[in-house]
Write a protein that holds these residues in place. Structure first.
Motif, mmCIF file in Angstrom:
data_model
loop_
_atom_site.group_PDB
_atom_site.id
_atom_site.type_symbol
_atom_site.label_atom_id
_atom_site.label_comp_id
_atom_site.label_asym_id
_atom_site.label_seq_id
_atom_site.Cartn_x
_atom_site.Cartn_y
_atom_site.Cartn_z
ATOM 1 N N LYS A 165 0.938 -1.257 0.052
ATOM 2 C CA LYS A 165 -0.036 -0.101 0.030
ATOM 3 C C LYS A 165 0.826 1.298 -0.005
ATOM 4 O O LYS A 165 0.488 2.031 -0.538
ATOM 5 N N GLU A 166 1.928 1.208 0.961
ATOM 6 C CA GLU A 166 2.794 2.384 0.830
ATOM 7 C C GLU A 166 3.535 2.601 -0.556
ATOM 8 O O GLU A 166 3.606 3.652 -0.892
ATOM 9 N N ILE A 167 3.872 1.386 -1.394
ATOM 10 C CA ILE A 167 4.423 1.542 -2.702
ATOM 11 C C ILE A 167 3.614 2.134 -3.596
ATOM 12 O O ILE A 167 3.717 2.969 -4.302
ATOM 13 N N ASP A 168 2.064 1.563 -3.721
ATOM 14 C CA ASP A 168 1.294 2.072 -4.366
ATOM 15 C C ASP A 168 0.957 3.753 -4.266
ATOM 16 O O ASP A 168 0.597 4.292 -4.981
ATOM 17 N N ALA A 169 0.885 4.078 -2.731
ATOM 18 C CA ALA A 169 0.618 5.417 -2.544
ATOM 19 C C ALA A 169 1.621 6.214 -3.128
ATOM 20 O O ALA A 169 1.409 7.518 -3.564
ATOM 21 N N GLU A 188 3.793 10.009 -7.183
ATOM 22 C CA GLU A 188 4.762 10.371 -8.255
ATOM 23 C C GLU A 188 3.958 10.540 -9.621
ATOM 24 O O GLU A 188 4.300 11.504 -10.439
ATOM 25 N N ALA A 189 2.976 9.836 -9.898
ATOM 26 C CA ALA A 189 2.209 9.790 -11.064
ATOM 27 C C ALA A 189 1.442 11.268 -11.098
ATOM 28 O O ALA A 189 1.468 11.970 -12.159
ATOM 29 N N ALA A 190 0.782 11.615 -10.007
ATOM 30 C CA ALA A 190 0.347 12.742 -9.859
ATOM 31 C C ALA A 190 1.385 14.016 -10.176
ATOM 32 O O ALA A 190 0.849 15.170 -10.757
ATOM 33 N N GLU A 191 2.322 13.938 -9.446
ATOM 34 C CA GLU A 191 3.628 14.999 -9.595
ATOM 35 C C GLU A 191 3.870 14.908 -10.968
ATOM 36 O O GLU A 191 4.132 16.475 -11.435
ATOM 37 N N THR A 192 3.997 13.984 -11.943
ATOM 38 C CA THR A 192 4.601 14.026 -13.027
ATOM 39 C C THR A 192 3.406 14.577 -13.897
ATOM 40 O O THR A 192 3.590 15.232 -14.867
#
Length: 263
Positions: free
Chosen positions: A63-67, A72-76
């Motif tokens: 879950k931590e990895i997914d978050a 990172e995807a949102a920031e990108t």
């Protein structure tokens, strides 16, 4: 996997022929090669966007990895949107700069035409020469007309005082010669008109290209918006010296107004 424990000699001396200890059983675990292979597989799945199924007790870690990946995807995505907006602004700026470059280039061409056709030394000398010829021709013709009129006046006065037919004939011929001289002097109007036409053509040529430059930069109204206010710095009587009145001009007294001042 079962391993046979070695019996040391010291034990044989002290314990004698004691029975051999039972072999110790060890649970066989994964080898280092197996662990590395599993880690490489998990890393490949994460790089390819496929998350491994969480094992028991590992749900919190995944879950931590997914978050983290979602953040990172949102920031990108936000960064790409910012870059896109900046690129659009740069494209608009380039269009504006291209328009300014074209306007400056066209203005340079208009100025070059004006310089070569109107403001060069030869052309301006020709214009000044034509205006000088107009002034000189007008002055010369006026002087000739005045002299002829004065001679006619004198001859007419003398004609009424002489009785001799020969003298009267001579005075009449002199009057006719002076009249012809006046007619000849009046030809200056035609020459003056031709010279002024040349000057007017040059002025119209200049005016045309100046208007073209104004159109390049947005038109006459746009230029007027940036024009400084006209301030009359003349004092006293100098403000009243506006030269002859042209047709349609305002602010001039009519001849009737002037005549009324003397009545």
């Amino acid at each position: 996997m079962s391993f046979q424990r070695k019996r040391f000699r010291i034990e044989e001396l002290t314990l004698g022929a004691a029975p051999m200890l039972a072999p110790i059983e060890f649970e066989a675990g994964p080898t280092n090669r197996d662990l590395m292979a599993e880690l490489r597989a998990i890393r490949a799945q994460i790089v390819n966007g496929v998350h491994p199924a969480p094992a028991s007790g590992e749900s919190g870690t995944n879950k931590e990895i997914d978050a983290s990946l979602a953040a990172e995807a949102a920031e990108t995505k936000a960064l790409l949107a910012s870059y896109k907006a900046q690129v659009e602004q740069c494209e608009k700026l380039k269009i504006e700069l291209d328009l300014i470059h074209n306007a400056i280039d066209q203005t340079k061409r208009e100025i070059a035409v004006l310089h070569s056709k109107s403001f060069s030394g030869e052309e301006m000398a020709k214009v000044n020469g034509e205006l000088g010829a107009v002034v000189g021709g007008t002055e010369e013709a006026t002087q000739q007309i005045l002299e002829a009129a004065e001679a006619i006046d004198q001859a007419a006065t003398a004609l009424g005082k002489v009785n001799s037919a020969d003298q009267q004939q001579a005075l009449s011929e002199e009057i006719q010669e002076r009249v012809i001289s006046i007619f000849e002097a009046c030809n200056f109007q035609d020459l003056t008109g031709q010279r002024i036409s040349k000057v007017m053509n040059t002025m119209k040529f200049i005016e045309h290209h100046i208007v073209q430059m104004m159109e390049i930069w947005g038109g006459v109204d746009e230029i007027k918006a940036h024009a400084p206010p006209v301030v009359d710095t003349r004092d006293d009587d100098a403000k009243l010296l506006n030269g002859p009145r042209a047709l349609g001009d305002d602010g001039h007294a009519s001849q009737d107004d002037i005549d009324a001042m003397f009545n």
